[in-house]
Design an enzyme around this catalytic site. Structure first.
Site, PDB file in Angstrom:
ATOM      1  NE  ARG A 111      -2.327  -0.248   3.637  1.00 46.63           N
ATOM      2  CZ  ARG A 111      -2.048  -1.095   4.618  1.00 46.63           C
ATOM      3  NH1 ARG A 111      -2.355  -2.357   4.490  1.00 46.63           N
ATOM      4  NH2 ARG A 111      -1.458  -0.672   5.725  1.00 46.63           N
ATOM      5  CE1 TYR A 255       0.151  -5.800  -2.140  1.00 45.69           C
ATOM      6  CE2 TYR A 255      -0.905  -3.738  -1.508  1.00 45.69           C
ATOM      7  CZ  TYR A 255      -0.462  -5.004  -1.177  1.00 45.69           C
ATOM      8  OH  TYR A 255      -0.650  -5.477   0.093  1.00 45.69           O
ATOM      9  CE  LYS A 264      -6.481  -3.572   4.164  1.00 45.96           C
ATOM     10  NZ  LYS A 264      -6.891  -4.378   5.316  1.00 45.96           N
ATOM     11  CG  HIS A 284      -8.073  -3.103   9.595  1.00 51.51           C
ATOM     12  ND1 HIS A 284      -6.759  -2.841   9.918  1.00 51.51           N
ATOM     13  CD2 HIS A 284      -8.028  -4.052   8.627  1.00 51.51           C
ATOM     14  CE1 HIS A 284      -5.957  -3.588   9.177  1.00 51.51           C
ATOM     15  NE2 HIS A 284      -6.704  -4.328   8.397  1.00 51.51           N
ATOM     16  CB  SER A 306      -1.975  -5.027   7.634  1.00 47.72           C
ATOM     17  OG  SER A 306      -3.154  -4.412   7.177  1.00 47.72           O
ATOM     18  CB  CYS A 308      -0.870  -7.683  13.912  1.00 47.98           C
ATOM     19  SG  CYS A 308       0.392  -6.388  13.868  1.00 47.98           S
ATOM     20  CG  ASN A 312      -1.955 -16.818  11.906  1.00 52.02           C
ATOM     21  OD1 ASN A 312      -2.143 -17.353  10.816  1.00 52.02           O
ATOM     22  ND2 ASN A 312      -0.756 -16.457  12.315  1.00 52.02           N
ATOM     23  CG  ASP A 331      -8.524  -7.210   6.101  1.00 50.55           C
ATOM     24  OD1 ASP A 331      -7.709  -6.935   7.003  1.00 50.55           O
ATOM     25  OD2 ASP A 331      -8.602  -6.556   5.045  1.00 50.55           O
ATOM     26  NE  ARG A 422      -0.767  -8.752   1.554  1.00 53.35           N
ATOM     27  CZ  ARG A 422      -1.473  -8.208   2.537  1.00 53.35           C
ATOM     28  NH1 ARG A 422      -2.609  -8.739   2.915  1.00 53.35           N
ATOM     29  NH2 ARG A 422      -1.017  -7.139   3.159  1.00 53.35           N
TER      30      ARG A 422
END
Length: 638
Positions: A111, A255, A264, A284, A306, A308, A312, A331, A422
């Site tokens: 970004r 991208y 976003k 977010h 992002s 972090c 998961n 997300d 990604r």
């Protein structure tokens, strides 16, 4: 609206008449077919009047050779894949089912926050009072005349020789009262295919648009330049948002975060403005469902910066027996109180755009079970047998090709996969996708987690005393920078609500909006701050994380049930001694994991005060100053 006053109306008409296109929808004939200039345009005729006007004006500006309105069909997808192979944008990964590898220009990998702007008549609509006329850490302002100049300098004729793709897309399930519709115009087939994965696109969206013509206008071009197979214009890349006109314009980057404008740009920057206007929240945040051993299910939303650990956590395999986690989204969350006062959330996306490095069978087996079919991988390494590899996935196989397409030499100490590489994968194929992930009414949220990467000083979990304290926790969030943006190094940055790069309006007003949420008869979720990343003095993680985080979620659910399993600290509530289940974990230094060093927290309070003064100033709600003083007082007397 796009203000292209210098373009004559007859030129608009002629341009569109000469740009009637159909992308081949059969595998046998992967080529574009151009309609005669005097024949009607059936694809454009299918658009609503406002949508057609947007397309016509954009075509007149960008001057493509062809225009194609995407229908979302399988044939269309096959044609796009074939076209991108011919152009050198994608190559098939023969080891997997319908998986593809893209390599970007090395200058187009993240970004571009420094070139992302919000436009409004008044700068203070965007930038808090303390930074008016200066660079702000909470967003970049652009005045309307400069906005128009940026467009005029870049877009005229930028699509010559290319096809202009028109993508009708829905953020959220088509027809849900919580969903919103957009139309993205782009000259990138990579963007079209990725938007097909990340949003709901095509004919069903056009049908919904006929019921309500409201949509967000998204115009994108990759620009000119770049490397073979990846056109881009990194030196002139810019991403613009004009909330008053529901408009997003992006130039120069292919991208994901810069070019998949539903993500976003729409879901957060413009979405946050829409949410404020209409009384809801665009955040977010991941959304997960967790079922306890008694069969009771609750939903949790969690805001982390992002890279972090949102994916998961959203796809966690709980280590505690009898618990089950299901994924709604990894997300973004759109949340709105229903008529019964319950906060309902949807995932406005249709896919996962996850960071590959660090994802493995150990850290996230569910993600690994999700991504090896129907996926576009970008900037990962390629194995000799037509597979992919990235750091954290295990031992590196021999004869790797790195993300730049060169033979990888492990001895050179350069990554094989870009740190921000990604995977773009359909959410529906996740093995633990929640049964209600596409529910039109959304899922009920019981708790909100906030967090980031804090190697020192910050306890594993702290519960806010009340809603105002929870908003303060979000406002004062800090985290180590990650590879998802332009920043490098391990600097700890302020990242309020994990939204720092994504605010669509003045951060002070954003906090006021959050503070306005509690109202009579509303059932307010509890708010917690978590930190999986605290380290010992020797630099080792104090908490094992991953599936063991289910132990923390168990305590969260107990608190949501009103159990008195907590104790008060200067920061808020933490688990009472013995109330966090660590059975079977071995030697966990709970004392250090939950310690609240006075010196650290006094410095933290000073850093928060400095940030509030220098970045927000008089726009900061009084409640935040009050909470800061409570924090400082509590720490001093601890």
């Amino acid at each position: 609206m796009l203000h292209f006053k210098t373009i004559p109306e007859d030129y608009v008409r002629k341009t569109v008449q000469c740009a009637q296109v159909a992308l081949s929808c059969t595998r046998a004939s992967h080529q574009t077919a151009v309609r005669g200039a005097n024949k009607p345009a059936p694809q454009l005729a299918a658009l609503t009047p406002k949508a057609r006007s947007f397309v016509e004006r954009s075509a007149a500006l960008c001057q493509p050779d062809h225009v194609h309105v995407c229908d979302g069909s399988e044939g269309e997808a096959s044609a796009l894949l074939h076209l991108m192979q011919q152009q050198g944008t994608l190559k098939p990964l023969t080891k997997y089912e319908n998986c593809w590898l893209a390599r970007t220009d090395p200058a187009d990998v993240a970004r571009v926050e420094s070139r992302t702007f919000i436009c409004s008549e008044k700068e203070r609509d965007v930038i808090p009072a303390a930074r008016l006329g200066q660079k702000s850490a909470l967003g970049n302002y652009i005045a309307p005349p400069d906005y128009e100049k940026v467009v005029a300098d870049r877009f005229p004729g930028c699509m010559r020789g290319r096809t202009m793709y028109v993508i009708p897309f829905s953020m959220g399930p088509v027809g849900s009262p919580l969903s919103k519709i957009g139309i993205e115009i782009t000259d990138s087939p990579y963007v079209v295919y990725s938007m097909r994965v990340m949003t709901r696109i095509g004919s069903k969206v056009l049908e919904a648009l006929r019921q309500d013509e409201t949509f967000v206008r998204c115009l994108h071009s990759v620009g000119t330049g770049g490397v073979p197979g990846w056109p881009c214009d990194p030196q002139r890349t810019v991403i613009l948002h004009r909330p008053v006109d529901n408009e997003i314009i992006s130039y120069g980057s292919g991208y994901g975060g810069n070019s998949l404008l539903g993500k976003k740009c729409f879901a957060l920057r413009l979405g946050s403005v829409l949410a404020r206007r209409e009384g809801w929240l665009a955040e977010h945040m991941l959304i997960l469902g967790i079922t306890d051993p008694k069969g009771r299910k609750r939903y949790i939303a969690a805001a982390f910066p992002s890279a972090c650990g949102k994916t998961n956590l959203a796809m966690m395999t709980p280590s505690l027996p009898g618990y089950k986690v299901e994924c709604v989204g990894d997300d973004i969350a759109w949340m709105k109180f229903d008529s019964n006062g319950v906060l309902r959330a949807i995932n406005p996306e249709n896919g996962f755009f996850g960071v590959a490095p660090g994802t493995s069978a150990d850290t996230n087996p569910i993600a690994m079970a999700t991504v090896f079919k129907n996926t576009v991988f970008t900037n990962v390494a390629e194995t000799q047998d037509g597979g992919v590899w990235w750091e954290g996935m295990g031992s590196a196989p021999e004869n790797l090709t790195d993300w730049k397409g060169q033979p990888w030499n492990a001895n050179k100490n350069t990554p094989a996969a870009h740190p921000n590489s990604r995977f773009c994968t359909p959410a529906g194929q996740c093995p633990i996708i929640d049964g209600d992930w596409e529910s039109a009414e959304g899922v009920p949220i019981s708790a909100i987690l906030l967090g980031g990467r804090r190697p020192a000083g910050v306890p594993l979990i702290v519960e806010a005393r009340d809603w105002k304290h929870g908003v303060f926790m979000g406002a004062s969030m800090r985290s180590e920078a990650t590879a998802a943006a332009e920043h490098s190094g391990k600097v700890v940055m302020h990242d309020p609500f994990a939204m720092r790069p994504f605010f669509g309006y003045n951060f002070g007003d954003y906090l006021k909006h959050w503070l306005s949420m509690p109202q009579p008869k509303r059932q307010m979720p509890k708010i917690f701050h978590v930190n999986w990343f605290r380290k010992s003095d020797e630099g080792k993680f104090l908490w094992p994380g991953f599936g063991e985080n289910s132990r923390v979620l168990e305590w969260v659910l107990r608190r949501c049930d009103g159990e008195t399993c907590h104790q008060e600290t200067p920061l808020g509530f933490i688990p009472k001694d013995g109330e966090l289940n660590i059975k079977g974990l071995g030697d966990i230094d709970m004392k250090q994991l939950f310690s609240i060093p006075q010196d650290f927290w006094l410095k933290e309070a000073d850093a928060i005060e400095k940030y509030f003064k220098e970045e927000v100033g008089e726009d900061l709600p009084k409640e935040m100053w009050d909470e800061l003083e409570i924090l400082r007082k509590n720490v001093k007397h601890s």
